[in-house]
Design an enzyme around this catalytic site. Sequence first.
Site, short mmCIF file in Angstrom:
data_model
loop_
_atom_site.label_atom_id
_atom_site.label_comp_id
_atom_site.label_asym_id
_atom_site.label_seq_id
_atom_site.Cartn_x
_atom_site.Cartn_y
_atom_site.Cartn_z
N LYS A 61 43.39 -17.34 -11.22
CA LYS A 61 42.49 -16.63 -10.31
C LYS A 61 42.00 -17.57 -9.21
CE LYS A 61 41.24 -13.32 -13.86
NZ LYS A 61 40.32 -12.86 -14.92
N GLN A 105 34.88 -14.22 -17.70
CA GLN A 105 36.17 -14.09 -18.38
C GLN A 105 35.96 -13.66 -19.83
OE1 GLN A 105 39.19 -14.54 -16.75
NE2 GLN A 105 40.15 -13.82 -18.63
N ASP A 128 34.96 -6.92 -11.54
CA ASP A 128 35.81 -6.31 -12.58
C ASP A 128 35.51 -4.82 -12.77
OD1 ASP A 128 37.66 -8.15 -13.52
OD2 ASP A 128 36.23 -9.13 -14.86
#
Length: 294
Positions: A61, A105, A128
Amino acid sequence: VTNNKLAEGAGGEPVLLKAKPVATALLERVAKQVATFTVVPKLVVIQVGEDPASSVYVGKKAKTAAKLGIASEVVQLPATCTQEALLQLLDSLNTEPSIHAVLVQLPLPGHINTALVQQAIAPHKDVDGFHPVNVGLLGSGQTPYAVPCTPLGVMHLLEAYNIAVAGKKAVVVGRSGIVGKPMAQLLLQADATVTICHSRTVNVATITQQADITIVAIGKPNWLTGAMVKQGAVVIDVGINRLENGALVGDVDFESVAPLCKAITPVPGGVGPMTIAQLMANTVALSVKALSNG
Ligand code: NDP
């Protein structure tokens, strides 16, 4: 991606739904967009602990962001980090105007409540799309700040390969908040007739055998077999499973399923790269929204 075979509905070899050309085009668009900005979009990625798979994803990422001119910061916290400390950190990121996108994460260590953490990221920085506000906006047919990257990436892939969704019978296997549920929402919004299967579904095969589009996201190596799919189906394999011998396989038994398919994603190289590309697009979209609001 132009695909005459799909357009013609021809039989024979299945079309491989490779992410690379689609993800590359999306990333190029994002980079061009970023180049016109006076404010650099910034993404913060938080990793708690040192799960090796998570470290790989976090690294990818940050690397992809750097290539596009997106600023990124990886915050590494020890596995022993308290929930309170993590929530406090999120609080401070929420109010920092130079940061446009935040993600934590997953998976988190067991002593940390994932739902609480997801709720602690401000909806307008929730890249997200896991915050209940964003989940609710998606579910009620409104526009969320961000839509979860993996299912959005799958929709993008289907579109790029000219796979019609409207009116099709779509089956999503898996009902996680990260993949299965938002996937089903997006397919529904695209006018598919959607069935969701999960670990308590009785006789899944009779359901997947009816599907024009089957999307599997369960985390079970080679689970979907040829006997479970209809001739001419489109199969999307979201699964990423590391076998004991080190091989990386999806949730779909490619060997028995592919010969029956009109189109199928490879693993690796199918859904995975779309997820990262979509994350970058989401980051930039959040920064655009933030700047236009203030
Ligand atoms: P979760 O473990 O959160 O959810 C798994 C889902 O699968 C659950 O809904 C579970 O049902 C269902 N399930 C498990 N076993 C079966 C079964 N035998 N039959 C039917 N349903 C079953 O996983 P995620 O959604 O987070 O991830 C799924 C897979 O996708 C994993 O392999 C993950 O690595 C991969 N992934 C890939 C990404 C990418 O970028 N390519 C991104 C995110 C995930 P129940 O709810 O009843 O327990």
